[in-house]
Design an enzyme around this catalytic site. Structure first.
Site, PDB file in Angstrom:
ATOM      1  N   CYS A  25      40.425  51.313  42.612  1.00 31.70           N
ATOM      2  CA  CYS A  25      38.705  50.364  43.397  1.00 31.70           C
ATOM      3  C   CYS A  25      39.491  49.233  44.221  1.00 31.70           C
ATOM      4  O   CYS A  25      40.148  48.211  44.903  1.00 31.70           O
ATOM      5  CB  CYS A  25      38.330  49.691  42.080  1.00 31.70           C
ATOM      6  SG  CYS A  25      36.835  48.664  42.536  1.00 31.70           S
ATOM      7  N   CYS A  61      37.772  46.122  44.478  1.00 27.22           N
ATOM      8  CA  CYS A  61      38.856  45.612  43.991  1.00 27.22           C
ATOM      9  C   CYS A  61      39.732  44.903  44.869  1.00 27.22           C
ATOM     10  O   CYS A  61      40.196  43.220  44.461  1.00 27.22           O
ATOM     11  CB  CYS A  61      39.064  45.999  42.300  1.00 27.22           C
ATOM     12  SG  CYS A  61      37.828  46.795  41.501  1.00 27.22           S
TER      13      CYS A  61
END
Length: 289
Positions: free
Chosen positions: A37, A40
């Protein structure tokens, strides 16, 4: 306090103890993330930096969603990164997505104020009431309690800018963390600092006004630019933007499109919600196209 005590990895088998029980002693902020991600990877270092800055006022618990799908389902994680703050075993606040540092800081301050933030709040109240000397003293006390309180340093820089103390504004900005310096509010201060430096050696207003009446070409363009900056620094935003729009319209090549670039900086200074920004953004677009 060690970094291990500030940030931990949490799994399904230790979530109850590491998060739910610990949240009865101090707030726990859980970061649901995954290695693939991209957002993230942007948010994680911001959370870790603020966990260190706030010196254990909260625990940052990181949950790999791929490895702990049951936790993600239990807490209705539908997108990552997902951040949930726990107190007394319950979720008390949350957000989804990679927010800028200033927004993450505000989120965390809603969970637990950083050291010295009561002094920053008192300083803001004093500044609002016009007690500038008291406000400055309180800002310095807040920074003594927590030298990494960039929010307090930003407020102090705003006070210095309102007083025209531009060298101190420059020092305030330099003392902020590199990531925080990228925030829009800091970029706005940098723009004001740049404007103040540009007018330091400029002719007096009367001379600039004479050049506006009589000069041609680049001399008039320069007078328009400097006159507009002086108006802006005096709080006359709309007349300043009007002159910069004229600079864009009549002297587009001056200073490598300086009029347009300066208007864009002023939009940042005023903020997206300021009514003049919408008005002059539309007028600028019409002038350009």
């Amino acid at each position: 306090m060690t970094a291990q005590a500030l940030v931990i990895d949490v799994r399904e088998d230790n979530f109850a103890a590491a998060v739910l029980e610990e949240s009865k002693r101090r707030p726990v902020v859980v970061d649901f993330w995954a290695p693939w991600c991209g957002p993230c990877r942007a948010l994680g270092p911001v959370l870790e930096k603020l966990a260190e800055e706030m010196a254990g006022a909260f625990l940052l618990a990181k949950v790999n969603s791929d490895e702990n799908p049951e936790l993600s389902r239990s807490f209705q994680v539908r997108g990552i990164p997902a951040v949930k703050a726990f107190r007394d075993g319950k979720v008390v606040d949350e957000f989804t997505g990679a927010l800028p540092e200033s927004a993450v800081r505000k989120f965390l301050e809603g969970i637990v104020p950083p050291p010295g933030d009561d002094l920053r709040q008192a300083a803001l109240a004093a500044m609002e009431a016009g007690r500038e000397d008291e406000a400055e003293r309180l800002f310095h006390e807040a920074l003594a309690a927590n030298p990494r309180n960039d929010a307090a340093r930003l407020s102090l820089a705003r006070l210095h800018s309102a007083q025209g103390r531009w060298e101190e504004v420059n020092a305030d900005i330099a003392a902020m963390s590199p990531a925080f310096q990228l925030e829009d509010e800091v970029q706005a201060l940098k723009a004001l600092l740049e404007f103040s430096q540009a007018v330091q050696s400029a002719p007096p207003m009367a001379e600039l006004e004479r050049r506006l009446r009589e000069a041609q070409g680049d001399e008039r363009a320069q007078a328009l630019y400097l006159h507009a900056l002086r108006l802006l620094l005096q709080g006359q935003e709309e007349p300043a933007m009007e002159e910069l729009l004229e600079l864009v319209r009549d002297h587009r090549q001056y200073g490598d499109d300086l009029g347009r670039r300066t208007l864009l900086q002023i939009f940042t200074v005023l903020g997206a919600r300021h009514p003049l920004v919408e008005k002059y953004r539309t007028r600028l677009a019409r002038t350009l196209y």
